[in-house]
Design an enzyme around this catalytic site. Structure first.
Site, mmCIF file in Angstrom:
data_model
loop_
_atom_site.group_PDB
_atom_site.id
_atom_site.type_symbol
_atom_site.label_atom_id
_atom_site.label_comp_id
_atom_site.label_asym_id
_atom_site.label_seq_id
_atom_site.Cartn_x
_atom_site.Cartn_y
_atom_site.Cartn_z
ATOM 1 N N PHE A 102 0.835 -1.196 0.000
ATOM 2 C CA PHE A 102 0.000 0.000 0.000
ATOM 3 C C PHE A 102 0.872 1.249 0.000
ATOM 4 C CE2 PHE A 102 -1.754 3.316 2.847
ATOM 5 C CZ PHE A 102 -2.749 3.805 2.002
ATOM 6 N N SER A 103 0.537 2.219 -0.852
ATOM 7 C CA SER A 103 1.223 3.508 -0.929
ATOM 8 C C SER A 103 2.699 3.282 -1.252
ATOM 9 C CB SER A 103 1.011 4.290 0.369
ATOM 10 O OG SER A 103 1.284 5.651 0.199
ATOM 11 N N ALA A 104 3.619 3.609 -0.357
ATOM 12 C CA ALA A 104 5.028 3.299 -0.634
ATOM 13 C C ALA A 104 5.231 1.801 -0.787
ATOM 14 C CB ALA A 104 5.917 3.839 0.476
#
Length: 537
Positions: free
Chosen positions: A207-209
């Protein structure tokens, strides 16, 4: 006679209790190449936490590629202790000091259902946090474990300057956090069968990074033997924050702040920083922020120098995709309709110097702040001019204000998430017969990350960063799922299990469109409260 029968019955009871207890106890013990480890019974699943996969990245191993954990345990390893996060300057830590975590942190954490299958597919999860912070403990596994059809492995990896500092030469190569993740994937291949996992069915997610990290692993050719399918939630390598353009400059600033004597020699800088307290190195992060936690990624992935001994990334991500020389697996990329609310929400906090929200400061300082906080140098050779174009496109003659927050949030969503995702889909589909899929999720949580960061609930935030992944791995910052979100959660989890088992991608009764080089136009799935359907972005 009655007394003898009583004694015999008591002995039999003790023996049976001991035998049953031993069997129950033994189910918590797993043997891997390092020895035996003991987990914990969590009701409907077993947990095995804080298992080291690499030697401590301290001292001479700081700013080096991780070394496989080689110790042999003479006694049972205690895998009942929750993992500690890697040392970080944590955005969500209260108080002036935001230091959190420890330097010796490289662990994998395995969660196994009790449903009795001989082999389970494996979902590997890489947490988010802008490559700067994050804690696997915040992503709670009960939803997936309750489903009972998949083993979950959560990976702890180095963050911030300890994970991504780079002098852009052979001295401090960078990408240590990505190399940690890769070593964890290799550990899984060697050891997951001991937990009942199928090493040939590994779904890599993040998720995200962590989503951008997942994409980077696809761009690395070694991943072909490590994963079967992949999902990037709200983050890909082509997002502007996912590649550092100022790594050497930032490394020199850290060395200067910590009074390293020789700033001309990067090998000497490395020796100096290896001797400094890790907490001092991480504390320099605050010197890179202009307000709140902006720019949110000051240390992230880099293209490594050609002479680096163990490189992870040697070309720009776009160039790797265009070359077609990457690991081709079925791949899903996602975003939420107001993903940019994560970062834009900080603009709604009150600036103590002016008594007004930070968003009003952008009226005078947009040209100065936008190139930094939106990482525009990753998108344009003329970031200041691009900043002017963005302001005109999304606000026109409007001013930056709380009333116009929705337009600003849309700008942040497009620049930081949506545009990179669409480019990723376009470039991948042009090069492969193996499909790339996409979805946009539009179903707001009652309380989201944006509201938490803005510290207010009088603003419309829409479907924010975390709103979808937190229905798969519950995140405490969000509101409890509504009945409609519970149904969506179940569909998401089934979607992931089927994806790694069959390589087919469906959400409920909706089948995702395969984007390949045979496709005439990109299509992604729109997922809302009441509907799912393919759309042209």
């Amino acid at each position: 006679m009655k007394y003898k029968l009583f004694i015999l019955g008591s002995i039999l009871f003790v023996l049976l209790s001991t035998w049953c207890g031993k069997n129950e106890d033994d189910s918590l013990v797993v043997e891997i190449e390092n020895g035996r480890l003991r987990g914990k019974d969590k009701g409907f699943y077993y947990s095995y936490e804080s298992i080291p996969y690499a030697e401590a990245p301290t001292g001479a191993l700081r700013f080096e590629a991780p070394q496989p954990y080689g110790q042999k345990w003479q006694e049972e390893f205690d895998a009942t202790v929750p993992p500690k996060p890697c040392l970080q300057w944590n955005q969500f830590e209260e108080g002036e000091s935001k230091l959190d975590g420890v330097e010796d942190c490289l662990t994998v954490n395995v969660y196994k259902p009790k449903t009795g299958k001989k082999q389970y597919p494996v979902m590997v999860y890489i947490h988010g946090g802008c490559f700067m912070f994050g804690d696997v403990n915040f992503y709670e596994q009960d939803n997936i474990m309750r489903d009972g059809n998949m083993i979950l492995v959560k990976v702890v990896y180095r963050l911030g300057p300890l994970g991504f500092l780079s002098t852009e030469d052979e001295a401090i190569a960078g990408n240590f956090g990505l190399k940690d993740q890769q070593l964890a994937l290799k550990w899984i291949q060697k050891n997951i069968a001991s937990f009942g996992g199928d090493p040939s069915k590994v779904l890599l997610t993040g998720f995200s990074a962590g989503g951008a990290s997942t994409h980077y692993h696809i761009l690395n050719s070694e991943s072909k033997d490590l994963i079967k399918t992949a999902v990037s939630f709200s983050g890909v390598a082509l997002n502007p924050w996912a590649i550092s353009k100022t790594a050497r400059k930032n490394a020199l600033k850290v060395a200067k702040l910590l009074k390293c004597p020789n700033l001309e020699n990067t090998q000497e800088i490395k020796k100096c920083l290896q001797k400094k307290p890790a907490r001092d190195i991480v504390s320099t992060v605050k010197e890179f922020l202009n307000f709140g936690y902006n720019p949110f990624t000051t240390f992230g992935p880099v293209v490594e120098h050609p002479k680096v001994a163990q490189p992870f990334l040697t070309k720009q991500p776009r160039d790797i995709i265009k070359s077609g020389e990457y690991t081709k697996v079925p791949y899903l990329v996602t975003y939420t309709s107001e993903d940019g609310g994560y970062n834009a929400a900080e603009l709604l906090q009150v600036n103590p110097k002016t008594g007004k929200e930070f968003i009003y400061d952008l009226n005078e300082h947009w040209q100065e702040l936008a190139p930094q906080n939106l990482f525009l140098s990753s998108m344009s050779d003329r970031p200041e001019e691009y900043a002017r174009e963005l302001r005109q496109k999304y606000l026109g003659d409007l001013e930056f204000s709380v009333e116009n927050y929705w337009q600003v949030q849309k700008l942040y969503t497009d620049v930081l998430f949506r545009l990179g995702l669409l480019e990723t889909m376009k470039l991948h589909s042009a090069k492969s017969d193996i499909p790339i899929y996409g979805y946009v999720y539009d179903n707001p949580a009652d309380y989201c990350a944006g509201a938490a960061l803005a510290e207010r609930n009088d603003v419309k935030f829409g479907t924010n960063h975390l709103d979808d992944i937190s229905l798969i791995l519950n995140y405490p910052i969000r509101s409890p799922p509504r009945p409609d979100e519970v149904i969506i959660s179940q569909k998401f989890i089934k979607m992931l299990v089927n994806f790694v088992e069959t390589e087919q991608l469906t959400f409920g009764d909706c089948e995702f469109v395969k984007n390949t080089k045979e496709s005439k136009q990109l299509k992604l799935m729109s997922i809302t409260k009441d509907d799912c359907k393919p759309i042209v972005p």
